[in-house]
Design an enzyme around this catalytic site. Structure first.
Site, short mmCIF file in Angstrom:
data_model
loop_
_atom_site.label_atom_id
_atom_site.label_comp_id
_atom_site.label_asym_id
_atom_site.label_seq_id
_atom_site.Cartn_x
_atom_site.Cartn_y
_atom_site.Cartn_z
N THR A 127 0.84 -1.21 0.00
CA THR A 127 0.00 0.00 0.00
C THR A 127 0.87 1.25 0.00
OG1 THR A 127 -1.66 -1.18 1.24
CG2 THR A 127 -1.84 1.21 1.24
N HIS A 263 12.80 17.12 8.05
CA HIS A 263 12.70 16.73 6.62
C HIS A 263 11.29 16.23 6.27
CE1 HIS A 263 13.68 12.12 6.69
NE2 HIS A 263 12.85 12.45 7.64
C1 LIG Z 1 10.27 10.18 10.88
S1 LIG Z 1 9.75 9.89 12.49
C2 LIG Z 1 11.26 10.09 13.39
C3 LIG Z 1 11.27 9.33 14.68
C4 LIG Z 1 12.55 9.41 15.49
N1 LIG Z 1 12.95 10.76 15.80
C5 LIG Z 1 13.66 8.68 14.79
O1 LIG Z 1 14.60 9.31 14.37
O2 LIG Z 1 13.56 7.47 14.64
C6 LIG Z 1 8.83 11.36 12.87
C7 LIG Z 1 8.19 11.34 14.22
O3 LIG Z 1 7.47 12.57 14.42
C8 LIG Z 1 6.31 12.30 15.15
N2 LIG Z 1 5.34 13.38 14.98
C9 LIG Z 1 4.62 13.67 13.87
N3 LIG Z 1 3.81 14.71 14.09
C10 LIG Z 1 4.01 15.10 15.38
C11 LIG Z 1 3.45 16.13 16.21
N4 LIG Z 1 2.53 16.98 15.73
N5 LIG Z 1 3.90 16.23 17.50
C12 LIG Z 1 4.82 15.37 17.98
N6 LIG Z 1 5.40 14.38 17.23
C13 LIG Z 1 4.99 14.25 15.95
C14 LIG Z 1 5.86 10.97 14.57
O4 LIG Z 1 4.96 10.30 15.41
C15 LIG Z 1 7.17 10.23 14.39
O5 LIG Z 1 7.50 9.45 15.52
O1 LIG Z 2 13.06 5.84 5.63
C1 LIG Z 2 11.94 6.33 5.69
C2 LIG Z 2 10.86 5.83 5.01
C3 LIG Z 2 9.63 6.36 5.07
C4 LIG Z 2 8.65 5.73 4.25
C5 LIG Z 2 7.79 4.78 4.74
C6 LIG Z 2 7.01 4.04 3.87
C7 LIG Z 2 7.13 4.27 2.51
O2 LIG Z 2 6.48 3.50 1.57
C8 LIG Z 2 7.97 5.26 2.03
O3 LIG Z 2 8.08 5.48 0.71
C9 LIG Z 2 8.72 5.98 2.91
O4 LIG Z 2 9.41 7.42 5.80
C10 LIG Z 2 10.46 7.98 6.47
C11 LIG Z 2 10.26 9.09 7.19
O5 LIG Z 2 9.04 9.64 7.28
C12 LIG Z 2 11.31 9.68 7.84
O6 LIG Z 2 11.14 10.84 8.52
C13 LIG Z 2 12.56 9.15 7.81
C14 LIG Z 2 12.76 8.06 7.12
C15 LIG Z 2 11.71 7.47 6.44
#
Ligand SMILES: C[S@@+](CC[C@H](N)C(=O)[O-])C[C@H]1O[C@@H](n2cnc3c(N)ncnc32)[C@H](O)[C@@H]1O
Ligand SMILES: O=c1cc(-c2ccc(O)c(O)c2)oc2c(O)c(O)ccc12
Length: 358
Positions: A127, A263
């Site tokens: 998906t 990002h």
């Molecule tokens: C790409 S992940 C990165 C997670 C972690 N920092 C790492 O490096 O593995 C982005 C994180 O931002 C959190 N997030 C998204 N929107 C948010 C919000 N409005 N307030 C707090 N956290 C949020 C998501 O739940 C997710 O865990």
């Molecule tokens: O490695 C990542 C991958 C994805 C992600 C998940 C499912 C998909 O099918 C896709 O195309 C991208 O989301 C990320 C992300 O949101 C981050 O902030 C950092 C790393 C990743």
């Protein structure tokens, strides 16, 4: 001399055709990787303790005899791409080939310290990865992200409503965060002297736990969406979980960590998040800092392969409406959010660590 076609030499055209075919079929690279993880092949080789012969592998996998040749061919392709090493030894009957793990497939062994298999499983879910068929539609939908087009909701809302995906995504992020353990060895100077750190969007706490272990006196708060942190039970003296929305308010601390957060967002949202971070680290008259772990695109300085990964991730981030940035783009964000100064240090092959000061 051979004739030109549209002013091109035949050799140039053949090369272009090979490039095209490489990209047309690039999905088979992803899918063979997914297959390896599904078949548990890295673990089978790892448990074997030495290179495993093809026949041994086939018997463990219980492959029907009609499909043995297919397994061998997929393994040959993966080996050609650096995921296995093919060992030819006299040890096996008929000079049979055997497969050994490489650095890359060691990263797919489940249960090992550094394992990126959850990332393979999450990203290549049909998906989510299937969303990329809708790139054209996405370009003409003014206000939707790519995942918005296909999932009917923003990515974070989608995760909220689908606990299975939420779990898979959090595991993928946690698996990547373990790599930070390696990188932080050379970055102690960034955390020394700090009393507290708030890991904003810290997921299920993998990075925070690594930091807590390394700096037992540092108080860590993992701050994430409520449904991400609500059932986490491994709080300790110096690790706590807080649920909330980073656009509303962020717990105070003398430092804030933003790893792989900015990002995910467009400039306007990044500035809103950074302003909230600034409030959190300047409370009570303090002058703390914000630590960002993300990529910095640098096409002039980086090797071509590193730039390839960064630009690929940049397109990938478009699925969430995010982007990867170069130093000038970062600088602009910091300035607009009211920060005075910044310092960029290399962290891993493609991630940088940026300290910004209010
Ligand atoms: C790409 S992940 C990165 C997670 C972690 N920092 C790492 O490096 O593995 C982005 C994180 O931002 C959190 N997030 C998204 N929107 C948010 C919000 N409005 N307030 C707090 N956290 C949020 C998501 O739940 C997710 O865990
Ligand atoms: O490695 C990542 C991958 C994805 C992600 C998940 C499912 C998909 O099918 C896709 O195309 C991208 O989301 C990320 C992300 O949101 C981050 O902030 C950092 C790393 C990743």
């Amino acid at each position: 001399m051979s004739s030109l076609i549209n002013g091109r030499k035949p050799s140039e055209i053949y090369k272009a055709q090979a490039l095209l075919y490489k990209h047309i079929y690039a999905f088979i690279d992803s899918m063979s990787l997914k297959w390896t993880v599904e078949m548990n092949i890295p673990n089978i080789i790892h448990n074997h303790g030495k290179p495993i012969s093809l026949s041994n592998l086939l018997s463990i996998l219980k492959v029907p005899s009609s499909k043995c040749g297919n397994v061998q061919r997929i393994m040959r392709y993966l080996a050609h791409n650096g995921f296995f090493e093919i060992i030819k030894t006299q040890e096996f009957e008929n000079d049979e080939e055997a497969y050994a793990l490489t650095v890359a497939s060691e990263l797919l062994v489940k249960g090992s310290e550094l394992c990126l298999a959850p990332m393979v499983e999450c990203v290549l879910d049909p998906t989510l990865s299937g969303s990329y068929h809708e790139m054209k539609k996405w370009i003409y939908e003014e206000d939707l992200t790519l995942f918005g087009v296909t999932l009917g909701a923003g990515f974070w809302d989608f995760l909220e409503k689908n606990p299975g995906y939420n779990k898979s995504f959090n595991e993928a992020m946690a698996s990547d965060s373990k790599m930070i353990n390696l990188a932080l060895r050379d970055c102690d100077f960034v955390f020394e002297g700090l009393e507290s750190i708030v890991d904003v969007g810290g997921g299920t706490g993998t990075t925070a736990k690594i930091i807590c272990e390394r700096f037992p006196k540092l108080k860590c708060v993992v701050f994430d969406r409520p449904q991400v942190v609500e059932n986490l039970t491994d709080q300790s003296d110096n690790l706590t979980y807080v649920g909330g929305d980073m656009f509303q308010s962020i717990p105070n601390g003398d430092s804030v960590l933003l790893k792989w957060i900015l990002h995910n967002w467009i400039d306007k949202d990044c500035i809103r998040i950074l302003k909230k971070c600034k409030e959190a680290v300047t409370s009570d008259g303090k002058k703390g800092k914000v630590i960002i772990i993300d990529m910095v695109i640098n096409e002039k300085k980086d090797e071509n392969q590193i730039t390839q990964v960064k630009l690929l991730m940049d397109v990938n981030m478009a699925s969430l409406n995010g982007k990867e940035r170069n130093e000038d783009e970062w600088k602009k964000l910091f300035k607009e959010a009211g920060f005075q100064d910044y310092k960029i240090s290399p962290l891993t092959g493609y991630l940088s660590l940026i300290e910004i000061y209010p």
